[in-house]
Design a protein around this motif. Structure first.
Motif, short mmCIF file in Angstrom:
data_model
loop_
_atom_site.label_atom_id
_atom_site.label_comp_id
_atom_site.label_asym_id
_atom_site.label_seq_id
_atom_site.Cartn_x
_atom_site.Cartn_y
_atom_site.Cartn_z
N GLU A 29 0.84 -1.37 0.09
CA GLU A 29 0.00 -0.21 0.09
C GLU A 29 0.82 1.42 0.06
N GLN A 30 2.01 1.21 0.75
CA GLN A 30 2.87 2.40 0.88
C GLN A 30 3.49 2.71 -0.43
N ALA A 31 3.98 1.49 -0.99
CA ALA A 31 4.52 1.72 -2.39
C ALA A 31 3.71 2.11 -3.26
N LEU A 32 2.64 1.84 -3.52
CA LEU A 32 1.31 2.23 -4.40
C LEU A 32 0.77 3.73 -3.94
N GLY A 85 -6.35 10.78 6.30
CA GLY A 85 -7.64 11.62 6.73
C GLY A 85 -8.76 11.50 6.00
N PRO A 86 -9.56 12.47 5.49
CA PRO A 86 -11.09 12.25 5.04
C PRO A 86 -10.91 11.37 3.89
N ALA A 87 -11.83 10.78 3.32
CA ALA A 87 -11.74 10.08 2.09
C ALA A 87 -11.76 10.62 0.84
N SER A 88 -12.12 11.93 0.88
CA SER A 88 -11.88 12.78 -0.48
C SER A 88 -11.09 13.99 -0.06
N GLY A 89 -10.77 14.90 -1.21
CA GLY A 89 -9.88 15.85 -0.95
C GLY A 89 -8.91 15.99 -1.63
N LYS A 90 -8.18 16.98 -1.81
CA LYS A 90 -6.63 16.91 -2.77
C LYS A 90 -5.51 16.23 -2.49
N ASP A 91 -5.61 15.79 -1.16
CA ASP A 91 -4.51 14.76 -0.72
C ASP A 91 -4.88 13.25 -0.78
N ALA A 92 -6.16 13.15 -0.81
CA ALA A 92 -6.69 11.64 -0.74
C ALA A 92 -6.03 10.86 -2.12
N PRO A 93 -5.58 9.61 -1.79
CA PRO A 93 -5.19 8.89 -2.88
C PRO A 93 -6.38 8.50 -3.78
N ALA A 94 -6.03 7.93 -4.93
CA ALA A 94 -6.94 7.58 -6.06
C ALA A 94 -7.41 6.32 -5.52
N LEU A 95 -8.42 6.01 -4.68
CA LEU A 95 -8.94 4.70 -4.27
C LEU A 95 -10.25 4.40 -5.29
N ASP A 96 -9.70 3.38 -6.23
CA ASP A 96 -10.77 3.06 -7.28
C ASP A 96 -10.39 1.62 -7.75
N ASP A 97 -11.07 1.15 -8.65
CA ASP A 97 -11.11 -0.26 -9.05
C ASP A 97 -9.63 -0.52 -9.46
N LEU A 147 -3.64 -3.74 -5.58
CA LEU A 147 -3.16 -4.21 -4.63
C LEU A 147 -3.42 -5.74 -4.51
N ALA A 148 -4.32 -6.03 -4.95
CA ALA A 148 -4.48 -7.76 -5.26
C ALA A 148 -3.60 -8.30 -5.75
N ARG A 149 -3.03 -7.93 -6.78
CA ARG A 149 -1.98 -8.44 -7.54
C ARG A 149 -0.68 -8.46 -6.65
#
Length: 223
Positions: A170-173, A179-191, A197-199
């Motif tokens: 997770e850290q490498a990716l 913090g919050p789930a959205s916002g300019k600093d939030a990572p792109a948590l998508d499909d 990560l599964a790979r």
């Protein structure tokens, strides 16, 4: 998936109601076929070092029968559970009916299932995506205990799970959410994040066609 995801998805224009296609144990064994990809808009559980039959038993599936990949994956999106043959030492079980992380109005039914499975098998992982409502989830359990759990519901800007330290992968990716789930600093948590990560953790089911695996059979059943 129960509760949260079903309730939210029913409010969208693309919502579709599926009828569970129960397998019949007396049906003839189908011929093996090549792996089919899956992953978007569903949940899958990865179990390490298990057999297909053992995972089906641990899930307490009913109406079990052998199944090829095409029928199994199709059934998993219609409410059945498809348990794959082992891939790189991992057995995957997929279904839109697996429990989710819940929210303020819905109970977390996934954690107890994962605790039970990991107590039996050692390591169990959980992944889920539903792009229409911005829901992603992943978790890793070992020996009955949660090592890492993260679940985000973009439609409610809600952080549903955030337990344990982010893994090295997770850290490498860059998939660390502090913090919050959205916002300019939030990572792109998508499909894409879930599949990547599964790979890294086990097996990416969205890329099975590129693995050049041979024909095989899994098991289909109902919860």
């Amino acid at each position: 998936m129960f509760g949260l995801i079903v309730a939210l998805a029913s409010t969208t224009s693309a919502c579709r109601r599926h009828t569970t296609e129960a397998a019949t144990s007396g049906a003839p064994t189908p011929p093996p076929d090549l792996p089919r990809p899956f992953g978007p808009r569903t949940v899958w559980i990865a179990v390490h070092g298990a057999t297909t039959a053992a995972v089906a038993r641990a899930l307490d599936l009913k109406n079990v029968a052998p199944s090829g990949w095409q029928a199994g994956v199709k059934g998993s999106y219609a409410g059945s559970v498809f348990v794959t043959p082992p891939i790189d030492g991992w057995v995957l079980a997929a279904s839109v009916r697996f429990p989710d992380a819940g929210d303020a109005k819905h109970e977390d039914r996934a954690t107890s299932l994962l605790e039970r499975l990991s107590d039996t098998f050692g390591e169990v992982q959980y992944f889920g995506t539903y792009d229409e409502i911005g829901w992603v989830a992943w978790a890793r359990f070992r020996n009955g205990t949660a090592v890492r759990k993260l679940a985000v519901l973009g439609a409610q800007d809600a952080l549903l799970w955030n337990v344990g330290e982010p893994s090295t992968a997770e850290q490498a990716l860059g998939l660390t959410l502090k913090g919050p789930a959205s916002g300019k600093d939030a990572p792109a948590l998508d499909d894409h994040a879930v599949f990547t990560l599964a790979r890294a953790w086990s097996v990416d089911p969205s890329a099975l066609e590129s693995r050049h695996l041979g024909p095989s059979l899994g098991i289909v059943g109902t919860l």
